[in-house]
Design an enzyme around this catalytic site. Structure first.
Site, PDB file in Angstrom:
ATOM      1  N   GLU A  90      -6.641   4.794   8.103  1.00 30.38           N
ATOM      2  CA  GLU A  90      -6.404   6.210   7.783  1.00 30.38           C
ATOM      3  C   GLU A  90      -7.633   6.826   7.128  1.00 30.38           C
ATOM      4  OE1 GLU A  90      -2.778   5.546   5.624  1.00 30.38           O
ATOM      5  OE2 GLU A  90      -1.739   5.075   7.499  1.00 30.38           O
ATOM      6  N   HIS A 115      -9.265   1.226   5.176  1.00 32.25           N
ATOM      7  CA  HIS A 115      -8.001   1.463   5.885  1.00 32.25           C
ATOM      8  C   HIS A 115      -8.246   2.408   7.055  1.00 32.25           C
ATOM      9  CE1 HIS A 115      -3.915   2.594   6.799  1.00 32.25           C
ATOM     10  NE2 HIS A 115      -3.527   1.532   6.114  1.00 32.25           N
ATOM     11  N   ASN A 175       0.866  -1.187   0.000  1.00 32.27           N
ATOM     12  CA  ASN A 175       0.000   0.000   0.000  1.00 32.27           C
ATOM     13  C   ASN A 175       0.898   1.232   0.000  1.00 32.27           C
ATOM     14  OD1 ASN A 175      -1.784   2.055   0.504  1.00 32.27           O
ATOM     15  ND2 ASN A 175      -2.376   1.362   2.548  1.00 32.27           N
ATOM     16  N   TRP A 176       0.986   1.854  -1.165  1.00 32.83           N
ATOM     17  CA  TRP A 176       1.900   3.006  -1.291  1.00 32.83           C
ATOM     18  C   TRP A 176       1.344   4.249  -0.592  1.00 32.83           C
ATOM     19  CZ3 TRP A 176       5.024   3.770  -6.414  1.00 32.83           C
ATOM     20  CH2 TRP A 176       5.722   2.599  -6.698  1.00 32.83           C
ATOM     21  N   LYS A 177       0.070   4.219  -0.224  1.00 35.25           N
ATOM     22  CA  LYS A 177      -0.586   5.396   0.371  1.00 35.25           C
ATOM     23  C   LYS A 177      -0.362   6.600  -0.555  1.00 35.25           C
ATOM     24  CE  LYS A 177      -0.127   3.213   4.834  1.00 35.25           C
ATOM     25  NZ  LYS A 177       0.068   3.316   6.261  1.00 35.25           N
ATOM     26  N   SER A 211       3.904  -1.931  10.318  1.00 40.94           N
ATOM     27  CA  SER A 211       5.365  -1.950  10.510  1.00 40.94           C
ATOM     28  C   SER A 211       5.994  -3.298  10.160  1.00 40.94           C
ATOM     29  CB  SER A 211       5.726  -1.526  11.936  1.00 40.94           C
ATOM     30  OG  SER A 211       5.301  -0.191  12.172  1.00 40.94           O
ATOM     31  N   GLY A 269       2.941   2.501  10.775  1.00 41.86           N
ATOM     32  CA  GLY A 269       3.906   3.584  10.594  1.00 41.86           C
ATOM     33  C   GLY A 269       4.622   3.991  11.867  1.00 41.86           C
ATOM     34  N   GLY A 275       3.027  -1.055   4.211  1.00 35.88           N
ATOM     35  CA  GLY A 275       3.020   0.381   3.922  1.00 35.88           C
ATOM     36  C   GLY A 275       4.412   0.855   3.559  1.00 35.88           C
ATOM     37  N   GLY A 276       5.068   1.516   4.499  1.00 35.67           N
ATOM     38  CA  GLY A 276       6.367   2.154   4.234  1.00 35.67           C
ATOM     39  C   GLY A 276       7.370   1.258   3.520  1.00 35.67           C
ATOM     40  N   GLU A 285      -4.846  -4.743  10.785  1.00 37.84           N
ATOM     41  CA  GLU A 285      -3.833  -3.702  10.944  1.00 37.84           C
ATOM     42  C   GLU A 285      -4.103  -2.948  12.248  1.00 37.84           C
ATOM     43  OE1 GLU A 285      -2.053  -2.599   6.828  1.00 37.84           O
ATOM     44  OE2 GLU A 285      -3.714  -1.271   7.251  1.00 37.84           O
TER      45      GLU A 285
HETATM   46  P1  13P Z   1       3.318   0.525   7.643  1.00 38.99           P
HETATM   47  O1  13P Z   1       3.827  -0.765   7.044  1.00 38.99           O
HETATM   48  O2  13P Z   1       4.023   1.729   7.112  1.00 38.99           O
HETATM   49  O3  13P Z   1       3.276   0.469   9.131  1.00 38.99           O
HETATM   50  O4  13P Z   1       1.802   0.696   7.150  1.00 38.99           O
HETATM   51  C1  13P Z   1       0.935  -0.364   7.255  1.00 38.99           C
HETATM   52  C2  13P Z   1      -0.295  -0.025   6.513  1.00 38.99           C
HETATM   53  O5  13P Z   1      -1.025   0.865   6.902  1.00 38.99           O
HETATM   54  C3  13P Z   1      -0.577  -0.763   5.276  1.00 38.99           C
HETATM   55  O6  13P Z   1      -1.862  -0.532   4.834  1.00 38.99           O
END
Ligand code: 13P
Length: 255
Positions: free
Chosen positions: A96, A94, A9-11, A211, A172, A232-233, A166
């Site tokens: 977020e 998600h 997930n590149w966000k 993470s 993050g 994510g990251g 999640e």
């Molecule tokens: P991180 O891997 O950056 O913690 O993010 C997880 C995430 O929200 C994937 O959707």
């Protein structure tokens, strides 16, 4: 047996240059993998990403959709449009978006149904905040989030869902749920899905997100009810993302 799945997930990160740099690199590192790999860049890069993934076994996903086919919905994107752009997957609910865009369980359920109607495979995110965990509400929260989506899509389509657990406190932050903490939640969610639609829980893939790094991926993916990850990251680094996908190789044998 459930095939392992790793989705990136590149966000709201990236650029054309980044898509052109990362995707061929990822494809080069992951030739012939058995794990299913999905990349979810922001909307403007989907067409470019689709082009770069052509000829690979990796799939393209989006990060949200609007639950309607077309119409006067300024700024929104439908499931049909995502299919047209080459997507086969979509991330929904998600945290977020739940927190920042006021998406409630009912909205996520509508989106999941719309995704399935459009022929997309939804990855439905669930997870508790740190205060909910501290208050002993983890299972109640995730069960309500999953339950709304199961009710929304119905027992016939439940098996087509993929769930991503999640924990909000792990996203993050560098704090990862321990494999045992994650397994406990995944196990409960699988029982819930199985009780809702017998057979569905057994085949439904359940990803862990929060993470995940190359260093901790294998211990998470080795747990019996963790079928891969939503990253994510670390998905913004071709080497790290590929290493996470490789950590999932061979983990489906007993699931
Ligand atoms: P991180 O891997 O950056 O913690 O993010 C997880 C995430 O929200 C994937 O959707």
């Amino acid at each position: 047996m459930r095939r392992t799945l790793v989705a990136g997930n590149w966000k709201m990160h990236g650029s054309q240059a980044m898509v052109r740099a990362i995707l061929p690199d990822v494809c080069g590192r992951l030739q012939g993998v058995a794990t299913e790999v999905v990349v979810c860049p922001p909307f403007p890069y989907l067409l470019l990403a689709a082009e770069l993934l052509q000829g690979s076994s990796h799939a393209l996903g989006a990060q949200d959709l609007y639950p309607g086919a077309s119409g006067a919905h300024t700024g929104e994107v439908s499931g049909q449009m995502l299919r047209d752009a080459g997507c086969t997957w979509v991330i929904l609910g998600h945290s977020e978006r739940r927190a920042g865009k006021c998406e409630d369980d009912a909205a996520v359920a509508r989106k999941a149904k719309a995704a399935l109607d459009a022929g997309l495979r939804p990855i439905v995110c669930v997870g508790e905040t740190s205060s909910q965990r501290e208050g002993g509400l983890t299972f109640e929260v995730v069960a309500a989030q999953l339950g709304a989506v199961l009710d929304g899509v119905g027992s016939d389509l439940a098996a087509s869902l993929t769930v991503a657990y999640e924990p909000v406190w792990a996203i993050g932050t560098g704090l990862t749920a321990s494999p045992e903490q994650a397994q406990e939640v995944h196990g409960r969610l699988r029982l819930q899905a199985e009780a809702f639609a017998p057979g569905a829980g057994k085949v439904m893939r359940m990803l862990y997100g929060g993470s995940v790094k190359a260093a901790n991926a294998a211990s998470l993916f080795a747990m019996p009810d963790i079928d891969g990850g939503l990253i994510g990251g670390a998905s913004l680094d071709a080497g790290e993302f590929a290493a996470i996908c490789l950590a999932a190789e061979g983990m489906s044998w007993n699931k």
